[in-house]
Design a protein around this motif. Structure first.
Motif, PDB file in Angstrom:
ATOM      1  N   GLY A  53     -37.699 -23.158  -3.204  1.00 12.11           N
ATOM      2  CA  GLY A  53     -37.268 -24.496  -2.800  1.00 12.11           C
ATOM      3  C   GLY A  53     -35.775 -24.606  -2.569  1.00 12.11           C
ATOM      4  O   GLY A  53     -35.300 -25.597  -2.022  1.00 12.11           O
ATOM      5  N   CYS A  54     -35.008 -23.597  -2.999  1.00 12.78           N
ATOM      6  CA  CYS A  54     -33.553 -23.618  -2.810  1.00 12.78           C
ATOM      7  C   CYS A  54     -33.243 -22.714  -1.615  1.00 12.78           C
ATOM      8  O   CYS A  54     -33.311 -21.482  -1.729  1.00 12.78           O
ATOM      9  CB  CYS A  54     -32.834 -23.116  -4.068  1.00 12.78           C
ATOM     10  SG  CYS A  54     -33.273 -24.087  -5.530  1.00 12.78           S
ATOM     11  N   SER A  55     -32.936 -23.327  -0.506  1.00 13.12           N
ATOM     12  CA  SER A  55     -32.839 -22.593   0.759  1.00 13.12           C
ATOM     13  C   SER A  55     -31.702 -21.567   0.770  1.00 13.12           C
ATOM     14  O   SER A  55     -30.561 -21.883   0.415  1.00 13.12           O
ATOM     15  CB  SER A  55     -32.634 -23.598   1.898  1.00 13.12           C
ATOM     16  OG  SER A  55     -32.268 -22.909   3.062  1.00 13.12           O
ATOM     17  N   ASP A  56     -32.019 -20.370   1.242  1.00 17.53           N
ATOM     18  CA  ASP A  56     -31.019 -19.308   1.416  1.00 17.53           C
ATOM     19  C   ASP A  56     -29.939 -19.707   2.408  1.00 17.53           C
ATOM     20  O   ASP A  56     -28.856 -19.132   2.422  1.00 17.53           O
ATOM     21  CB  ASP A  56     -31.693 -18.036   1.974  1.00 17.53           C
ATOM     22  CG  ASP A  56     -32.660 -17.432   1.000  1.00 17.53           C
ATOM     23  OD1 ASP A  56     -32.373 -17.461  -0.207  1.00 17.53           O
ATOM     24  OD2 ASP A  56     -33.712 -16.926   1.451  1.00 17.53           O
ATOM     25  N   ASP A  57     -30.267 -20.685   3.251  1.00 15.77           N
ATOM     26  CA  ASP A  57     -29.321 -21.105   4.282  1.00 15.77           C
ATOM     27  C   ASP A  57     -28.488 -22.303   3.840  1.00 15.77           C
ATOM     28  O   ASP A  57     -27.486 -22.626   4.464  1.00 15.77           O
ATOM     29  CB  ASP A  57     -30.078 -21.464   5.575  1.00 15.77           C
ATOM     30  CG  ASP A  57     -30.821 -20.256   6.120  1.00 15.77           C
ATOM     31  OD1 ASP A  57     -30.203 -19.181   6.192  1.00 15.77           O
ATOM     32  OD2 ASP A  57     -32.028 -20.383   6.431  1.00 15.77           O
ATOM     33  N   GLU A  58     -28.905 -22.971   2.785  1.00 16.93           N
ATOM     34  CA  GLU A  58     -28.177 -24.169   2.354  1.00 16.93           C
ATOM     35  C   GLU A  58     -27.393 -23.977   1.063  1.00 16.93           C
ATOM     36  O   GLU A  58     -26.335 -24.576   0.880  1.00 16.93           O
ATOM     37  CB  GLU A  58     -29.152 -25.340   2.197  1.00 16.93           C
ATOM     38  CG  GLU A  58     -29.648 -25.825   3.550  1.00 16.93           C
ATOM     39  CD  GLU A  58     -30.832 -26.767   3.454  1.00 16.93           C
ATOM     40  OE1 GLU A  58     -31.026 -27.383   2.386  1.00 16.93           O
ATOM     41  OE2 GLU A  58     -31.575 -26.853   4.451  1.00 16.93           O
ATOM     42  N   PHE A  59     -27.907 -23.164   0.160  1.00 19.44           N
ATOM     43  CA  PHE A  59     -27.182 -22.913  -1.086  1.00 19.44           C
ATOM     44  C   PHE A  59     -26.089 -21.870  -0.827  1.00 19.44           C
ATOM     45  O   PHE A  59     -26.201 -21.063   0.086  1.00 19.44           O
ATOM     46  CB  PHE A  59     -28.153 -22.469  -2.186  1.00 19.44           C
ATOM     47  CG  PHE A  59     -28.878 -23.630  -2.815  1.00 19.44           C
ATOM     48  CD1 PHE A  59     -29.820 -24.360  -2.092  1.00 19.44           C
ATOM     49  CD2 PHE A  59     -28.596 -24.021  -4.117  1.00 19.44           C
ATOM     50  CE1 PHE A  59     -30.471 -25.457  -2.659  1.00 19.44           C
ATOM     51  CE2 PHE A  59     -29.239 -25.113  -4.699  1.00 19.44           C
ATOM     52  CZ  PHE A  59     -30.177 -25.830  -3.964  1.00 19.44           C
ATOM     53  N   PRO A  60     -25.011 -21.899  -1.638  1.00 17.12           N
ATOM     54  CA  PRO A  60     -23.855 -21.052  -1.331  1.00 17.12           C
ATOM     55  C   PRO A  60     -24.036 -19.586  -1.744  1.00 17.12           C
ATOM     56  O   PRO A  60     -24.633 -19.299  -2.784  1.00 17.12           O
ATOM     57  CB  PRO A  60     -22.741 -21.695  -2.177  1.00 17.12           C
ATOM     58  CG  PRO A  60     -23.457 -22.333  -3.319  1.00 17.12           C
ATOM     59  CD  PRO A  60     -24.803 -22.770  -2.800  1.00 17.12           C
ATOM     60  N   LYS A  71     -22.658 -18.713  -5.699  1.00 22.00           N
ATOM     61  CA  LYS A  71     -24.043 -18.233  -5.903  1.00 22.00           C
ATOM     62  C   LYS A  71     -24.391 -18.115  -7.388  1.00 22.00           C
ATOM     63  O   LYS A  71     -25.574 -18.205  -7.764  1.00 22.00           O
ATOM     64  CB  LYS A  71     -24.219 -16.868  -5.235  1.00 22.00           C
ATOM     65  CG  LYS A  71     -23.356 -15.766  -5.825  1.00 22.00           C
ATOM     66  CD  LYS A  71     -23.546 -14.445  -5.090  1.00 22.00           C
ATOM     67  CE  LYS A  71     -22.637 -13.375  -5.651  1.00 22.00           C
ATOM     68  NZ  LYS A  71     -22.745 -12.096  -4.926  1.00 22.00           N
ATOM     69  N   TYR A  72     -23.358 -17.924  -8.237  1.00 21.51           N
ATOM     70  CA  TYR A  72     -23.646 -17.631  -9.645  1.00 21.51           C
ATOM     71  C   TYR A  72     -24.380 -18.778 -10.347  1.00 21.51           C
ATOM     72  O   TYR A  72     -25.097 -18.545 -11.315  1.00 21.51           O
ATOM     73  CB  TYR A  72     -22.361 -17.265 -10.392  1.00 21.51           C
ATOM     74  CG  TYR A  72     -21.707 -16.033  -9.803  1.00 21.51           C
ATOM     75  CD1 TYR A  72     -22.322 -14.787  -9.913  1.00 21.51           C
ATOM     76  CD2 TYR A  72     -20.504 -16.121  -9.104  1.00 21.51           C
ATOM     77  CE1 TYR A  72     -21.750 -13.663  -9.348  1.00 21.51           C
ATOM     78  CE2 TYR A  72     -19.925 -14.996  -8.540  1.00 21.51           C
ATOM     79  CZ  TYR A  72     -20.555 -13.768  -8.664  1.00 21.51           C
ATOM     80  OH  TYR A  72     -19.995 -12.645  -8.097  1.00 21.51           O
ATOM     81  N   ALA A  73     -24.185 -19.993  -9.840  1.00 22.47           N
ATOM     82  CA  ALA A  73     -24.874 -21.133 -10.469  1.00 22.47           C
ATOM     83  C   ALA A  73     -26.354 -21.154 -10.110  1.00 22.47           C
ATOM     84  O   ALA A  73     -27.141 -21.834 -10.778  1.00 22.47           O
ATOM     85  CB  ALA A  73     -24.209 -22.434 -10.020  1.00 22.47           C
ATOM     86  N   TYR A  74     -26.764 -20.439  -9.067  1.00 20.80           N
ATOM     87  CA  TYR A  74     -28.112 -20.630  -8.519  1.00 20.80           C
ATOM     88  C   TYR A  74     -28.989 -19.382  -8.473  1.00 20.80           C
ATOM     89  O   TYR A  74     -30.216 -19.509  -8.475  1.00 20.80           O
ATOM     90  CB  TYR A  74     -27.999 -21.208  -7.097  1.00 20.80           C
ATOM     91  CG  TYR A  74     -27.117 -22.428  -7.049  1.00 20.80           C
ATOM     92  CD1 TYR A  74     -27.568 -23.654  -7.542  1.00 20.80           C
ATOM     93  CD2 TYR A  74     -25.812 -22.356  -6.557  1.00 20.80           C
ATOM     94  CE1 TYR A  74     -26.743 -24.778  -7.536  1.00 20.80           C
ATOM     95  CE2 TYR A  74     -24.978 -23.477  -6.545  1.00 20.80           C
ATOM     96  CZ  TYR A  74     -25.458 -24.684  -7.040  1.00 20.80           C
ATOM     97  OH  TYR A  74     -24.641 -25.786  -7.043  1.00 20.80           O
ATOM     98  N   VAL A  75     -28.371 -18.219  -8.386  1.00 25.08           N
ATOM     99  CA  VAL A  75     -29.188 -17.025  -8.120  1.00 25.08           C
ATOM    100  C   VAL A  75     -29.990 -16.609  -9.362  1.00 25.08           C
ATOM    101  O   VAL A  75     -29.503 -16.695 -10.484  1.00 25.08           O
ATOM    102  CB  VAL A  75     -28.284 -15.874  -7.602  1.00 25.08           C
ATOM    103  CG1 VAL A  75     -27.539 -15.163  -8.724  1.00 25.08           C
ATOM    104  CG2 VAL A  75     -29.058 -14.883  -6.766  1.00 25.08           C
ATOM    105  N   THR A  76     -31.225 -16.241  -9.125  1.00 25.15           N
ATOM    106  CA  THR A  76     -32.049 -15.647 -10.187  1.00 25.15           C
ATOM    107  C   THR A  76     -31.935 -14.138 -10.045  1.00 25.15           C
ATOM    108  O   THR A  76     -32.115 -13.596  -8.942  1.00 25.15           O
ATOM    109  CB  THR A  76     -33.536 -16.061 -10.039  1.00 25.15           C
ATOM    110  OG1 THR A  76     -33.620 -17.472  -9.955  1.00 25.15           O
ATOM    111  CG2 THR A  76     -34.348 -15.573 -11.217  1.00 25.15           C
ATOM    112  N   HIS A  77     -31.652 -13.475 -11.135  1.00 21.86           N
ATOM    113  CA  HIS A  77     -31.454 -12.027 -11.078  1.00 21.86           C
ATOM    114  C   HIS A  77     -32.786 -11.303 -10.867  1.00 21.86           C
ATOM    115  O   HIS A  77     -33.855 -11.814 -11.220  1.00 21.86           O
ATOM    116  CB  HIS A  77     -30.767 -11.538 -12.353  1.00 21.86           C
ATOM    117  CG  HIS A  77     -29.324 -11.957 -12.430  1.00 21.86           C
ATOM    118  ND1 HIS A  77     -28.428 -11.449 -13.338  1.00 21.86           N
ATOM    119  CD2 HIS A  77     -28.623 -12.853 -11.675  1.00 21.86           C
ATOM    120  CE1 HIS A  77     -27.236 -11.998 -13.152  1.00 21.86           C
ATOM    121  NE2 HIS A  77     -27.337 -12.861 -12.151  1.00 21.86           N
TER     122      HIS A  77
END
Ligand SMILES: Nc1ccn([C@H]2C[C@H](O)[C@@H](COP(=O)(O)O)O2)c(=O)n1
Ligand SMILES: [Zn+2]
Length: 159
Positions: A53-60, A71-77
């Protein structure tokens, strides 16, 4: 007579983990993970990316700036994704192949999931506090880890 030039288990699973990492949209570091049972059956895979649901094109994808804008706030490792992608029950006694040494947050998830062995390739963040904390926890919990021994074999796939 059987052929002799077949790949080892470690080459096989590290290869699968790196292939999985090739799905990552992270412009700087692509990480792949492959979880394997004690008897060498693949249980799950993952790579680093944003949650559903968190778009690769919209999130930083930025590395620097206010945490909210990176990206560090959002990426799942990759390791956490591989653990969360598993639908089969317990990972007790499993192994995880990962192309980059797990961070402290992934180490917590690895320990708590029951994974007992980590095979990693790169350790490029070895000197950072998060990797040191990761090793501290893994050592305390008795999770074994060893670096993948590169064979120099090139694997080429025609698609
Ligand atoms: N064991 C790890 C360590 C990091 N990641 C992810 C998190 C980021 O998407 C990327 C690292 O980015 P960098 O700071 O090198 O620009 O790798 C992971 O999935 N697993
Ligand atoms: Zn991590």
């Amino acid at each position: 007579m059987k052929r002799k030039n077949y790949i080892s288990w470690d080459e096989y699973f590290m290869g699968v983990s790196k292939l999985s990492g090739m799905r990552s949209k992270d412009p700087s570091t692509q990480v792949g993970a492959c979880i394997v049972s004690e008897d060498n059956k693949i249980l799950s895979m993952g790579y680093n990316g944003f949650p559903a649901g968190c778009s690769d094109d919209e999130f930083p994808w930025e590395r620097e700036g206010d945490i909210y804008d990176t990206k560090y706030a959002y990426v799942t490792h990759s390791e956490l994704n591989a653990i969360l992608n598993y639908r089969g029950g317990s990972l007790e006694g499993a192994k995880i192949y990962v192309s980059l040494f797990p961070c402290n947050e992934c180490a917590k998830a690895i320990i708590q999931s029951g994974i007992r062995t980590i095979v990693y390739d790169s350790d490029k963040y070895a000197d950072t506090p998060t990797t040191r904390a990761s090793k501290r926890m893994l050592d305390a919990a008795g999770v074994r880890y060893y670096q993948y021994q590169r064979t120099g074999r090139k694997v080429e796939l025609e698609m």
